[in-house]
Write a protein that holds these residues in place. Structure first.
Motif, short mmCIF file in Angstrom:
data_model
loop_
_atom_site.label_atom_id
_atom_site.label_comp_id
_atom_site.label_asym_id
_atom_site.label_seq_id
_atom_site.Cartn_x
_atom_site.Cartn_y
_atom_site.Cartn_z
N LEU A 239 14.74 24.53 -14.14
CA LEU A 239 15.27 23.86 -12.96
C LEU A 239 14.56 24.32 -11.69
O LEU A 239 14.33 23.52 -10.77
N LEU A 240 14.20 25.59 -11.62
CA LEU A 240 13.46 26.07 -10.45
C LEU A 240 12.06 25.45 -10.39
O LEU A 240 11.57 25.12 -9.30
N ASP A 241 11.43 25.28 -11.55
CA ASP A 241 10.12 24.61 -11.56
C ASP A 241 10.24 23.15 -11.12
O ASP A 241 9.39 22.65 -10.37
N MET A 242 11.30 22.47 -11.57
CA MET A 242 11.53 21.09 -11.15
C MET A 242 11.79 21.04 -9.64
O MET A 242 11.31 20.14 -8.94
N ASN A 243 12.56 22.01 -9.15
CA ASN A 243 12.84 22.08 -7.71
C ASN A 243 11.56 22.27 -6.92
O ASN A 243 11.32 21.59 -5.90
N ARG A 244 10.70 23.17 -7.37
CA ARG A 244 9.44 23.42 -6.66
C ARG A 244 8.54 22.19 -6.71
O ARG A 244 7.85 21.88 -5.71
N ALA A 245 8.54 21.48 -7.84
CA ALA A 245 7.68 20.29 -7.94
C ALA A 245 8.13 19.20 -6.97
O ALA A 245 7.31 18.62 -6.25
N VAL A 246 9.44 18.93 -6.94
CA VAL A 246 9.94 17.87 -6.06
C VAL A 246 9.80 18.28 -4.60
O VAL A 246 9.37 17.47 -3.75
N SER A 247 10.13 19.53 -4.28
CA SER A 247 9.99 19.99 -2.89
C SER A 247 8.55 19.96 -2.44
O SER A 247 8.24 19.52 -1.32
N GLY A 248 7.65 20.41 -3.31
CA GLY A 248 6.23 20.36 -2.96
C GLY A 248 5.73 18.95 -2.75
O GLY A 248 4.94 18.69 -1.84
N TYR A 249 6.20 18.02 -3.60
CA TYR A 249 5.78 16.63 -3.44
C TYR A 249 6.28 16.07 -2.11
O TYR A 249 5.53 15.42 -1.37
N LEU A 250 7.57 16.31 -1.78
CA LEU A 250 8.12 15.76 -0.54
C LEU A 250 7.45 16.37 0.69
O LEU A 250 7.14 15.66 1.65
N VAL A 251 7.22 17.68 0.66
CA VAL A 251 6.55 18.32 1.79
C VAL A 251 5.12 17.80 1.91
O VAL A 251 4.63 17.55 3.03
N GLY A 252 4.44 17.62 0.78
CA GLY A 252 3.09 17.08 0.83
C GLY A 252 3.04 15.67 1.39
O GLY A 252 2.17 15.33 2.20
N VAL A 253 3.99 14.81 0.97
CA VAL A 253 4.04 13.44 1.50
C VAL A 253 4.33 13.47 3.00
O VAL A 253 3.75 12.68 3.77
N PHE A 254 5.22 14.37 3.43
CA PHE A 254 5.52 14.45 4.86
C PHE A 254 4.28 14.88 5.66
O PHE A 254 4.01 14.34 6.74
N LEU A 255 3.52 15.82 5.13
CA LEU A 255 2.30 16.25 5.82
C LEU A 255 1.29 15.11 5.91
O LEU A 255 0.65 14.90 6.95
N ILE A 256 1.15 14.35 4.81
CA ILE A 256 0.21 13.23 4.81
C ILE A 256 0.66 12.16 5.81
O ILE A 256 -0.14 11.61 6.57
N CYS A 257 1.97 11.87 5.82
CA CYS A 257 2.49 10.87 6.76
C CYS A 257 2.36 11.35 8.21
O CYS A 257 2.06 10.55 9.10
N VAL B 37 7.84 17.77 -15.14
CA VAL B 37 8.00 19.20 -15.44
C VAL B 37 8.81 19.39 -16.71
O VAL B 37 8.48 20.21 -17.57
N LEU B 38 9.88 18.60 -16.87
CA LEU B 38 10.71 18.69 -18.07
C LEU B 38 9.91 18.32 -19.32
O LEU B 38 9.97 19.03 -20.34
N LEU B 39 9.15 17.24 -19.26
CA LEU B 39 8.37 16.82 -20.42
C LEU B 39 7.27 17.83 -20.75
O LEU B 39 6.97 18.06 -21.93
N GLN B 40 6.67 18.42 -19.74
CA GLN B 40 5.66 19.45 -20.00
C GLN B 40 6.27 20.65 -20.70
O GLN B 40 5.67 21.22 -21.62
N ARG B 41 7.48 21.04 -20.28
CA ARG B 41 8.14 22.18 -20.94
C ARG B 41 8.49 21.85 -22.38
O ARG B 41 8.31 22.68 -23.29
#
Length: 370
Positions: free
Chosen positions: A194-212, A331-335
């Motif tokens: 769950l922490l890996d999933m949290n980091r993936a989603v948070s990183g994606y959202l922060v990355g999209v915000f930086l790009i926008c 992340v879930l499927l990779q695990r």
């Protein structure tokens, strides 16, 4: 051998399969009926994950959790207020200019030769004069619908912000209470997942915000340099519409081109469109792979399928939520794939030992004695 007896299915199996099918159908019906609430929860969860890095930054500066959450929400509300104060006057001004130019446009159309020929054949002007009094009555319904939808958007926004506040303040406690329902030997593995999933989603959202945000700066700077009076509103519009995959950048490109055309002329509108298309290529081929290389490692075809499926299921909101959910699911499927590979490696038979090499043969012949 009696084949009829060997192929019989016990009543218990029939009841078990039937009850499972009914349970799955009932669960699907409940989820379908609860899809508005699930959409609100998904949006609130995305907001929590997007604001968590900012809250953590305030906490590292020495502020308590409550103050950090309050400052993060004030920053978010300030951004939305700035967008509203910039975009709404631009829309009002554009509509007022359209209304002012409408009589002249109508006069030009009425004096045109093709309309006179149509009027001689089909009495177009007479039909328009007869139907115009009814327009006011037909407009009242859509205006009321727009007002009611605006009120609904306001209520939905307040609900999302409330859920976001509770998620930031009590989400960790709820997570720990939910972990207690899992077997103790499985808790560390589930917590890490769950922490890996949290980091993936948070990183994606922060990355999209930086790009926008970078796209908003580029859009505002280019339109300001071209003399467009609404450069701030156009930049902030990119900051909002950029979260919509594929469609958002297209909408911004059209809006920038049309606004530039309406304010400073055709030549500068072409320059703005060309610069915007060049920046989109740089963003898609350089910035996105550079910023999102650790968060969303997904095949472009799968990204397109996920976005289309989300848009068909829930419209624009589904398109926005599709990729964050796909990041968590990835992340879930990779695990699961790693666990399967380890299990298959244990189940494979050990390789047979290689046969020993034969000793080297002595082919030298003894000399003959004469």
């Amino acid at each position: 051998m009696d084949l009829s007896r060997s192929s019989q299915v016990s009543p218990r199996t029939v009841w078990t399969v039937g009850l499972h099918a009914l349970a799955i159908a009932a669960l699907g019906l409940v989820l379908y009926r609860l899809r508005p609430m699930l959409a609100l929860l998904a949006v609130s969860l995305m907001m929590v994950l997007a604001l968590e890095p900012l809250v953590g930054l305030f906490e590292r500066w020495g502020l308590k959790r409550g103050w950090s959450v309050m400052l993060s929400l004030i920053s978010l509300l300030g951004l939305f207020t700035l967008i509203a104060l910039s975009v709404v006057p631009m829309l009002v001004d554009q509509v007022s200019h359209l209304v002012e130019a409408l009589p002249g446009f109508v006069t030009q159309v009425r004096d045109s030769a093709w309309l006179r020929s149509l009027d001689e054949r089909f009495s177009v002007l007479e039909s328009l004069e007869r139907e115009l009094p009814r327009v006011s009555g037909t407009i009242a319904g859509p205006v009321i619908g727009v007002l009611s939808s605006s009120l609904g958007v306001l209520v939905t926004g307040i609900t999302v912000l409330t859920l976001t506040v509770f998620g930031l303040l009590a989400g960790e406690q709820l997570f720990e209470q939910g972990i207690l329902w899992i077997r103790p030997d499985r808790r560390p593995e589930l917590r890490e997942l769950l922490l890996d999933m949290n980091r993936a989603v948070s990183g994606y959202l922060v990355g999209v915000f930086l790009i926008c945000a970078l796209g908003a700066v580029v859009t505002g700077t280019v339109t300001w340099a071209l003399g467009v009076p609404y450069f701030l509103a156009l930049g902030l519009m990119y900051l909002v519409l950029g979260f919509i995959p594929y469609i958002g950048s297209l909408l911004v490109a059209l809006t920038v081109s049309l606004t530039t055309l309406a304010t400073v002329g055709f030549r500068r509108a072409l320059i703005a469109l060309a610069l915007f298309l060049i920046y989109q290529q740089i963003e898609g081929n350089v910035l996105q792979p550079l910023i999102q290389r650790r968060t969303l490692k997904m095949n472009p075809l799968l990204i397109a399928i996920v976005v289309i499926a989300g848009a068909l299921g829930m419209g624009v909101l589904g398109a926005v939520l599709a990729l964050p959910l796909a990041a968590a699911l990835q992340v879930l499927l990779q695990r699961v794939q790693e666990q399967r590979n380890r299990q298959w490696a244990r189940e494979l038979p050990a390789p047979a030992p290689a046969p020993a090499a034969p000793p080297p043969s002595d082919d030298t012949e003894e000399p003959l004695h004469h």
